[in-house]
Design a protein around this motif. Sequence first.
Motif, mmCIF file in Angstrom:
data_model
loop_
_atom_site.group_PDB
_atom_site.id
_atom_site.type_symbol
_atom_site.label_atom_id
_atom_site.label_comp_id
_atom_site.label_asym_id
_atom_site.label_seq_id
_atom_site.Cartn_x
_atom_site.Cartn_y
_atom_site.Cartn_z
ATOM 1 N N ILE A 105 31.758 44.700 40.166
ATOM 2 C CA ILE A 105 30.398 45.128 40.607
ATOM 3 C C ILE A 105 30.745 46.254 41.810
ATOM 4 C CG2 ILE A 105 27.996 44.568 41.405
ATOM 5 C CD1 ILE A 105 28.919 41.890 39.967
ATOM 6 N N TYR A 106 30.213 47.343 41.852
ATOM 7 C CA TYR A 106 30.248 48.378 42.721
ATOM 8 C C TYR A 106 28.895 48.409 43.533
ATOM 9 C CZ TYR A 106 34.502 48.913 40.340
ATOM 10 O OH TYR A 106 35.938 49.032 39.835
ATOM 11 N N LEU A 107 28.864 48.198 44.730
ATOM 12 C CA LEU A 107 27.634 48.378 45.734
ATOM 13 C C LEU A 107 27.979 49.502 46.725
ATOM 14 C CD1 LEU A 107 27.268 44.720 46.910
ATOM 15 C CD2 LEU A 107 26.267 45.645 44.883
ATOM 16 N N TYR A 108 26.760 50.317 46.543
ATOM 17 C CA TYR A 108 27.013 51.866 47.622
ATOM 18 C C TYR A 108 25.912 51.287 48.567
ATOM 19 C CZ TYR A 108 30.070 53.440 43.792
ATOM 20 O OH TYR A 108 31.113 53.878 42.923
ATOM 21 N N GLY A 109 26.429 51.802 49.944
ATOM 22 C CA GLY A 109 25.518 51.630 50.934
ATOM 23 C C GLY A 109 26.196 52.127 52.352
ATOM 24 N N ASN A 110 25.375 51.631 53.320
ATOM 25 C CA ASN A 110 25.960 51.827 54.741
ATOM 26 C C ASN A 110 26.968 50.928 55.243
ATOM 27 O OD1 ASN A 110 23.458 50.405 54.991
ATOM 28 N ND2 ASN A 110 23.372 51.131 56.945
ATOM 29 N N PHE A 111 27.795 50.595 54.498
ATOM 30 C CA PHE A 111 28.763 49.517 54.905
ATOM 31 C C PHE A 111 29.540 49.872 55.965
ATOM 32 C CE2 PHE A 111 27.807 48.732 50.645
ATOM 33 C CZ PHE A 111 27.069 47.315 50.842
ATOM 34 N N LYS A 112 30.118 49.298 56.978
ATOM 35 C CA LYS A 112 30.854 49.471 57.941
ATOM 36 C C LYS A 112 32.029 50.405 57.688
ATOM 37 C CE LYS A 112 32.992 48.070 62.702
ATOM 38 N NZ LYS A 112 33.509 47.037 63.252
ATOM 39 N N ASP A 113 33.012 49.781 56.910
ATOM 40 C CA ASP A 113 34.284 50.597 56.994
ATOM 41 C C ASP A 113 34.396 51.476 55.625
ATOM 42 O OD1 ASP A 113 35.327 48.973 58.950
ATOM 43 O OD2 ASP A 113 35.917 47.315 57.549
ATOM 44 N N SER A 114 33.237 51.449 54.736
ATOM 45 C CA SER A 114 33.320 52.155 53.650
ATOM 46 C C SER A 114 31.819 52.367 53.067
ATOM 47 C CB SER A 114 34.152 51.725 52.473
ATOM 48 O OG SER A 114 34.199 52.567 51.266
ATOM 49 N N SER A 115 31.691 53.349 52.120
ATOM 50 C CA SER A 115 30.105 53.481 51.488
ATOM 51 C C SER A 115 30.185 52.481 50.301
ATOM 52 C CB SER A 115 29.901 54.735 51.350
ATOM 53 O OG SER A 115 30.886 55.482 50.407
ATOM 54 N N LEU A 116 31.358 51.740 50.111
ATOM 55 C CA LEU A 116 31.327 51.120 48.698
ATOM 56 C C LEU A 116 31.923 49.702 48.945
ATOM 57 C CD1 LEU A 116 32.014 50.801 45.662
ATOM 58 C CD2 LEU A 116 34.189 51.562 46.086
ATOM 59 N N LEU A 117 31.557 48.711 48.417
ATOM 60 C CA LEU A 117 31.671 47.448 48.696
ATOM 61 C C LEU A 117 32.253 46.903 47.332
ATOM 62 C CD1 LEU A 117 32.177 44.857 50.291
ATOM 63 C CD2 LEU A 117 29.688 44.224 49.742
ATOM 64 N N GLU A 118 33.146 46.287 46.834
ATOM 65 C CA GLU A 118 33.585 45.736 45.571
ATOM 66 C C GLU A 118 33.298 44.321 45.505
ATOM 67 O OE1 GLU A 118 37.080 47.513 43.309
ATOM 68 O OE2 GLU A 118 37.792 45.408 43.452
ATOM 69 N N LEU A 119 32.809 43.728 44.646
ATOM 70 C CA LEU A 119 32.643 42.394 44.081
ATOM 71 C C LEU A 119 33.335 42.148 42.559
ATOM 72 C CD1 LEU A 119 28.798 41.976 44.824
ATOM 73 C CD2 LEU A 119 30.825 41.610 46.454
ATOM 74 N N GLN A 120 34.060 41.135 42.584
ATOM 75 C CA GLN A 120 34.918 40.703 41.431
ATOM 76 C C GLN A 120 34.514 39.309 40.764
ATOM 77 O OE1 GLN A 120 38.767 41.388 41.919
ATOM 78 N NE2 GLN A 120 39.233 40.164 40.048
ATOM 79 N N PHE A 121 34.351 39.196 39.579
ATOM 80 C CA PHE A 121 34.332 37.921 39.000
ATOM 81 C C PHE A 121 34.985 37.932 37.596
ATOM 82 C CE2 PHE A 121 30.689 39.555 36.867
ATOM 83 C CZ PHE A 121 30.517 38.801 35.812
ATOM 84 N N ASP A 122 35.735 36.625 36.836
ATOM 85 C CA ASP A 122 36.307 36.566 35.836
ATOM 86 C C ASP A 122 35.843 35.159 35.352
ATOM 87 O OD1 ASP A 122 38.104 34.650 36.636
ATOM 88 O OD2 ASP A 122 39.393 36.212 37.527
ATOM 89 N N THR A 123 35.814 34.939 33.794
ATOM 90 C CA THR A 123 35.467 33.969 33.251
ATOM 91 C C THR A 123 36.353 34.142 31.719
ATOM 92 O OG1 THR A 123 33.956 32.361 32.407
ATOM 93 C CG2 THR A 123 33.450 34.748 32.113
ATOM 94 N N ASN A 124 36.370 32.842 31.117
ATOM 95 C CA ASN A 124 37.028 32.887 29.630
ATOM 96 C C ASN A 124 35.565 32.513 28.909
ATOM 97 O OD1 ASN A 124 39.740 33.222 29.376
ATOM 98 N ND2 ASN A 124 39.697 31.690 30.894
ATOM 99 N N ILE A 125 35.654 33.294 27.653
ATOM 100 C CA ILE A 125 34.449 33.205 26.923
ATOM 101 C C ILE A 125 34.992 32.377 25.485
ATOM 102 C CG2 ILE A 125 32.632 34.470 25.727
ATOM 103 C CD1 ILE A 125 33.454 36.637 27.882
ATOM 104 N N VAL A 126 34.385 31.514 25.210
ATOM 105 C CA VAL A 126 34.858 30.671 24.000
ATOM 106 C C VAL A 126 33.978 30.884 22.700
ATOM 107 C CG1 VAL A 126 36.247 29.050 25.076
ATOM 108 C CG2 VAL A 126 33.789 28.491 24.955
ATOM 109 N N PRO A 127 34.169 31.099 21.678
ATOM 110 C CA PRO A 127 33.239 31.202 20.607
ATOM 111 C C PRO A 127 32.776 29.911 20.355
ATOM 112 C CG PRO A 127 35.702 31.171 19.648
ATOM 113 C CD PRO A 127 35.704 31.164 21.322
ATOM 114 N N PRO A 128 31.314 29.993 19.786
ATOM 115 C CA PRO A 128 30.630 28.590 19.635
ATOM 116 C C PRO A 128 31.133 27.975 18.639
ATOM 117 C CG PRO A 128 29.644 30.812 18.586
ATOM 118 C CD PRO A 128 30.722 31.338 19.373
#
Length: 185
Positions: A105-128
């Motif tokens: 997930i990329y956030l664009y705004g007036n962040f101190k060190d960059s105009s971009l802040l990156e968020l990350q997540f992962d998971t495993n998806i199992v079939p029903p």
Amino acid sequence: MKKLLLIALPLFLFAACEKNLKPATVIVADPVRHYYPVVQGEIMRVSYAIENISENPLFIREIQTSCGCLTQNNELPIVILPHKQGFINIDFNTIKNTGYAQHFIYLYGNFKDSSLLELQFDTNIVPPGNTSPDYEELWQEQTGTTIKDAVDGTSGEKGYYVDPGIDPRQKNQQEIQHKVDSHAF
């Protein structure tokens, strides 16, 4: 000449109104996350807390995701005032995924060190589990009742309770034993 003046005048007015945003320092609680497995088809809610620890307001003007299966639930722009906390809410639709899934997930705004802040997540998806039902599901199909109903009973089969005290059967047994003891042979 008049046309040029009419075109240039609004540009000068908008340029004069534009303010330079000062950078904001933020703290994101757990920007990289690893979630437990989820069943395919579920909607998984991911929420990131963003704390603005600076003296300047934070303006997040755009949110981009790495997949169309991620939808953000915030109205843009997101404004987080100084020394306040805000949230980025993302829904992850797992219907088109199976196995390991990693998203950004990329956030664009007036962040101190960059105009971009990156968020990350992962998971495993199992079939029903609908491809191979377990014994409870098979029993429910055959009988039309659930294991819970069979164990606990339906609402009309719950039984009853009695007040605590001597059980009538024990009282009767005590009376019979007393009579036998009094008629010693």
